[in-house]
Design an enzyme around this catalytic site. Structure first.
Site, PDB file in Angstrom:
ATOM      1  N   ASP A  52      46.604  56.645  66.910  1.00 49.27           N
ATOM      2  CA  ASP A  52      46.604  55.365  67.612  1.00 49.27           C
ATOM      3  C   ASP A  52      45.601  55.379  68.768  1.00 49.27           C
ATOM      4  O   ASP A  52      45.321  56.441  69.331  1.00 49.27           O
ATOM      5  CB  ASP A  52      47.994  55.068  68.183  1.00 49.27           C
ATOM      6  CG  ASP A  52      49.004  54.713  67.106  1.00 49.27           C
ATOM      7  OD1 ASP A  52      48.580  54.310  66.007  1.00 49.27           O
ATOM      8  OD2 ASP A  52      50.208  54.831  67.373  1.00 49.27           O
ATOM      9  N   TYR A  80      52.572  67.508  67.829  1.00 51.23           N
ATOM     10  CA  TYR A  80      52.244  66.578  68.905  1.00 51.23           C
ATOM     11  C   TYR A  80      52.930  67.010  70.197  1.00 51.23           C
ATOM     12  O   TYR A  80      54.014  67.601  70.169  1.00 51.23           O
ATOM     13  CB  TYR A  80      52.742  65.167  68.578  1.00 51.23           C
ATOM     14  CG  TYR A  80      52.118  64.528  67.372  1.00 51.23           C
ATOM     15  CD1 TYR A  80      50.975  63.734  67.483  1.00 51.23           C
ATOM     16  CD2 TYR A  80      52.671  64.693  66.104  1.00 51.23           C
ATOM     17  CE1 TYR A  80      50.403  63.126  66.370  1.00 51.23           C
ATOM     18  CE2 TYR A  80      52.110  64.099  64.986  1.00 51.23           C
ATOM     19  CZ  TYR A  80      50.984  63.324  65.121  1.00 51.23           C
ATOM     20  OH  TYR A  80      50.420  62.733  64.022  1.00 51.23           O
ATOM     21  N   ASP A  94      55.639  51.770  72.369  1.00 52.18           N
ATOM     22  CA  ASP A  94      54.736  52.507  73.267  1.00 52.18           C
ATOM     23  C   ASP A  94      54.196  51.538  74.307  1.00 52.18           C
ATOM     24  O   ASP A  94      54.768  50.460  74.521  1.00 52.18           O
ATOM     25  CB  ASP A  94      53.621  53.222  72.479  1.00 52.18           C
ATOM     26  CG  ASP A  94      52.658  52.262  71.782  1.00 52.18           C
ATOM     27  OD1 ASP A  94      52.820  51.017  71.920  1.00 52.18           O
ATOM     28  OD2 ASP A  94      51.745  52.739  71.077  1.00 52.18           O
ATOM     29  N   ARG A 186      56.263  57.278  67.923  1.00 48.09           N
ATOM     30  CA  ARG A 186      56.762  56.091  68.630  1.00 48.09           C
ATOM     31  C   ARG A 186      58.179  55.746  68.167  1.00 48.09           C
ATOM     32  O   ARG A 186      59.045  55.390  68.976  1.00 48.09           O
ATOM     33  CB  ARG A 186      55.847  54.892  68.370  1.00 48.09           C
ATOM     34  CG  ARG A 186      54.520  54.967  69.085  1.00 48.09           C
ATOM     35  CD  ARG A 186      53.733  53.696  68.866  1.00 48.09           C
ATOM     36  NE  ARG A 186      53.117  53.619  67.546  1.00 48.09           N
ATOM     37  CZ  ARG A 186      52.884  52.488  66.893  1.00 48.09           C
ATOM     38  NH1 ARG A 186      53.254  51.327  67.409  1.00 48.09           N
ATOM     39  NH2 ARG A 186      52.290  52.488  65.730  1.00 48.09           N
TER      40      ARG A 186
END
Length: 232
Positions: A52, A80, A94, A186
């Site tokens: 993203d 992540y 987010d 997310r």
């Protein structure tokens, strides 16, 4: 220094994507730089897994014949790190959208936070965010969302092999996640907030690994471009 034949025969480029760049922009910038460096009109360049715009970190970018391996790389395990914010939600899960609801957090202890992570380890059902690029009826989900249209989203099974909260700073939780292809961090933030009987959204995300490829071995787009041959 890499030659044109090297790029045509296939290279794996590890790029550290900057904040606010789309993955498409990163690919386009590198493709343009390679074409300029070698005075050619076209070359195949693609990435193995979208990040993203609000995320940073590892993009695996393939050139030439190596683009045939993109699907293989896309399917590999990913890692992540980032930050969840407790007590509020956003429609996009987010910071792409504004906070739409707030929730109490007084009942949330450090023990509860760490215990709740256990619910998400293993194979879980997850709903992708409505603000995502997944296609339904020929349109991206975010197109429905931005138009204010309701759309039914089906859950999908993903696998999380590691999920740990590495630091708690008030309402901010730093985390590390290792997961399968198709996992939305997310959505994990949103679901984690609900599991705590509160709300949460993702405020920071960085991809640190895809399979054996690590972000510490990646170059910024600028450093990659600087490594290309210069026209005399």
């Amino acid at each position: 220094m890499k030659t044109l034949d090297d790029f045509k025969n296939g290279q794996i480029l590890l790029i550290d994507k900057p904040l606010h760049w789309t993955s498409f922009q990163a690919v386009n910038k590198l493709r343009w730089a390679i074409k300029q460096a070698f005075s050619i009109k076209k070359i195949k360049v693609g990435h193995a897994g979208t990040l993203d715009p609000l995320a940073t970190g590892l993009l695996v970018i393939c050139t030439g014949k190596m683009t045939k391996q993109i699907n293989t790389f896309q399917g590999q395990e990913k890692e992540y790190t980032g930050t969840f914010v407790l007590g509020s939600t956003t429609p996009s899960f987010d910071l792409e959208t504004e906070i739409d609801a707030t929730f109490p957090t007084e009942h949330i202890s450090e023990y509860l936070i760490h215990e709740t992570t256990k619910q998400f380890i293993g194979k879980i059902e997850q709903f992708p965010p409505v603000f995502s690029a997944i296609k339904k009826d020929g349109k991206r989900l975010y197109e429905f969302a931005r138009a204010g249209e309701a759309v039914e989203i089906k859950s999908r099974q993903v696998e999380i092999t590691a999920f740990e909260i590495t630091e708690i700073k008030g309402s901010e939780l730093n985390f590390r996640v290792v997961c399968s292809k198709g996992t939305y961090i997310r959505s994990l933030a949103h679901d984690f907030g609900k599991a705590l009987n509160s709300g949460a959204h993702l405020s920071k995300l960085r991809r640190t690994r895809i399979g054996e490829f690590k972000v510490e071995n990646a170059l910024s787009p600028e450093d990659f471009i600087a490594s290309l041959p210069k026209k005399i």
